[in-house]
Design an enzyme around this catalytic site. Structure first.
Site, mmCIF file in Angstrom:
data_model
loop_
_atom_site.group_PDB
_atom_site.id
_atom_site.type_symbol
_atom_site.label_atom_id
_atom_site.label_comp_id
_atom_site.label_asym_id
_atom_site.label_seq_id
_atom_site.Cartn_x
_atom_site.Cartn_y
_atom_site.Cartn_z
ATOM 1 N N SER A 47 -34.714 -5.023 -18.436
ATOM 2 C CA SER A 47 -34.920 -3.894 -17.524
ATOM 3 C C SER A 47 -34.520 -4.226 -16.092
ATOM 4 C CB SER A 47 -36.385 -3.450 -17.562
ATOM 5 O OG SER A 47 -37.250 -4.504 -17.173
ATOM 6 N N HIS A 48 -34.483 -5.523 -15.739
ATOM 7 C CA HIS A 48 -34.102 -5.920 -14.386
ATOM 8 C C HIS A 48 -32.781 -6.708 -14.375
ATOM 9 C CE1 HIS A 48 -38.309 -4.941 -13.633
ATOM 10 N NE2 HIS A 48 -38.000 -4.874 -12.356
ATOM 11 N N ASP A 179 -46.828 -12.961 -13.533
ATOM 12 C CA ASP A 179 -46.015 -11.924 -12.892
ATOM 13 C C ASP A 179 -46.404 -10.607 -13.550
ATOM 14 O OD1 ASP A 179 -44.149 -10.273 -11.758
ATOM 15 O OD2 ASP A 179 -42.397 -11.425 -12.388
ATOM 16 N N GLU A 189 -39.429 0.082 -17.161
ATOM 17 C CA GLU A 189 -39.479 0.195 -18.617
ATOM 18 C C GLU A 189 -39.458 1.665 -19.038
ATOM 19 O OE1 GLU A 189 -39.207 -2.060 -20.862
ATOM 20 O OE2 GLU A 189 -39.247 -3.812 -19.553
ATOM 21 N N LYS A 231 -59.454 -1.503 -12.341
ATOM 22 C CA LYS A 231 -59.062 -2.849 -11.930
ATOM 23 C C LYS A 231 -57.575 -2.898 -11.572
ATOM 24 C CE LYS A 231 -62.657 -5.271 -14.526
ATOM 25 N NZ LYS A 231 -62.969 -6.311 -15.524
ATOM 26 N N ARG A 303 -50.871 -19.215 -25.493
ATOM 27 C CA ARG A 303 -49.744 -19.652 -24.666
ATOM 28 C C ARG A 303 -50.035 -19.376 -23.202
ATOM 29 N NH1 ARG A 303 -44.805 -15.326 -25.679
ATOM 30 N NH2 ARG A 303 -45.698 -13.595 -24.484
ATOM 31 N N LEU A 304 -49.417 -20.147 -22.360
ATOM 32 C CA LEU A 304 -49.551 -19.991 -20.919
ATOM 33 C C LEU A 304 -48.656 -18.867 -20.416
ATOM 34 C CD1 LEU A 304 -49.405 -23.723 -19.817
ATOM 35 C CD2 LEU A 304 -51.293 -22.171 -19.300
#
Length: 334
Positions: A47-48, A179, A189, A231, A303-304
């Protein structure tokens, strides 16, 4: 089956430079943006990547972004680097202040880079990860034209407003890369689904009456759904303060859209904090980050943040990047 060509990042960057310069961007502005486009493709963030290139070219031609702008760098305080992007590309403005930002962060322990009169900065994590590569903790914010309504309201007042955190791994990369936008997904998107004529998933956006919709056209006329309800609105407000109010940029409610040709330059902003962990934690910082990361990665299936991007890089470095011929034809036809 969609026909495609296999390209590498260098070829993608060269194509982007060619198109941007043909549309009116000076070389010094085209190259930073082209590198970011190639990086987005390499990380699987279509998308970018090249998909956005025709929009960049269109905005150069219509005057929404000034391709000849030369960023003006000043330093009003010892720990602050200020860049006036001159309604040009954010990437060139960030580059203009980057070296001074890192130098001052190492000297003072923490420094800020504030950018105003700017344009869409693409993948925010691309910029904060550059700080992590310098051994600095990078925290970034960028605001956008209003597209999220407050809780209980129906009129958008803040943009999708992402923030990013990049934590150095001590090896020239990022151990953790967060991010995320204030919305469930980035507005780009939804724009992608509009161009492709496909419905969007439930929960991405609201129509003008505040009801959930799968119609991307109604979504573009309504508002993006905030991530986590109130939030997400809070994250969006945090970013609006950091990237607009603290930089002197336009608020999202005053910024022209990033899409289409209506309106003038968006004049949005970016704000980056660069922090030298050695100034406050010394060697303990690396130990803590290693322990934190291990507590996540040692769990099966966990996962990180940022691992997905790194995996995409390895895959694309090995196999190349598939780019549809239809997209390349659209880019070339201008």
């Amino acid at each position: 089956m969609t026909e495609s060509l296999t390209m590498n990042p260098g070829e993608i960057e060269a194509l982007a430079v060619e198109i941007l310069e043909a549309a009116g961007a000076r070389t010094e502005s085209a190259h930073p943006l082209a590198r970011a486009i190639a990086a987005a493709e390499r990380e699987g963030i279509a998308s970018h990547g090249l998909m956005y290139l025709p929009i960049y070219a269109e905005h150069l031609r219509c005057g929404k972004v000034d391709g000849q702008a030369v960023p003006q760098v000043t330093s009003p305080r010892q720990g602050t680097v200020l860049v006036d992007a001159g309604t040009g590309f954010a990437h060139a403005a960030i580059d203009a202040g980057f070296a001074e930002l890192t130098a001052r962060a190492r000297d003072l322990g923490v420094a800020a880079l504030a950018i105003h009169n700017s344009y869409n900065c693409g993948v925010l994590g691309y910029h904060t990860e550059r700080l992590a590569a310098e051994g600095l903790v990078g925290l970034g914010f960028t605001n956008a034209p209003a597209s999220i309504a407050p809780v209980g309201g129906s009129r958008p007042v803040i943009g999708t407003n992402p923030f990013s955190l990049a934590v150095p791994d001590g090896e020239g990369g990022a151990a953790i890369l967060i991010d995320q936008s204030a919305s469930v997904v980035a507005k780009s998107e939804v724009m992608k689904h509009v161009r492709e004529g496909r419905p969007i998933p439930e929960g991405w956006a609201l129509d003008p009456d505040g009801h959930s919709t799968r119609d991307p056209d109604l979504a573009m006329k309504g508002s993006m759904a905030p991530s986590g309800g109130y939030k997400g609105v809070g994250i969006g407000l945090l970013t609006e303060v950091m990237a607009a109010a603290l930089t002197g940029a336009y608020l999202g409610i005053d910024a022209a859209p990033f899409s289409g040709t209506k309106g003038g330059p968006p004049r949005t902003g970016q704000f980056f904090l660069a922090i030298d962990p050695a100034a406050s934690a010394g060697d303990v910082f690396a130990e803590r980050i290693t322990a934190l990361a291990s507590a996540i990665t040692e769990q099966p299936g966990a996962r990180l943040p940022g691992q997905g991007r790194r995996a995409a890089r390895r895959r694309h470095d090995r196999d190349g990047i598939q780019v549809s011929t239809a997209l390349l034809d659209k880019i070339r036809s201008g």
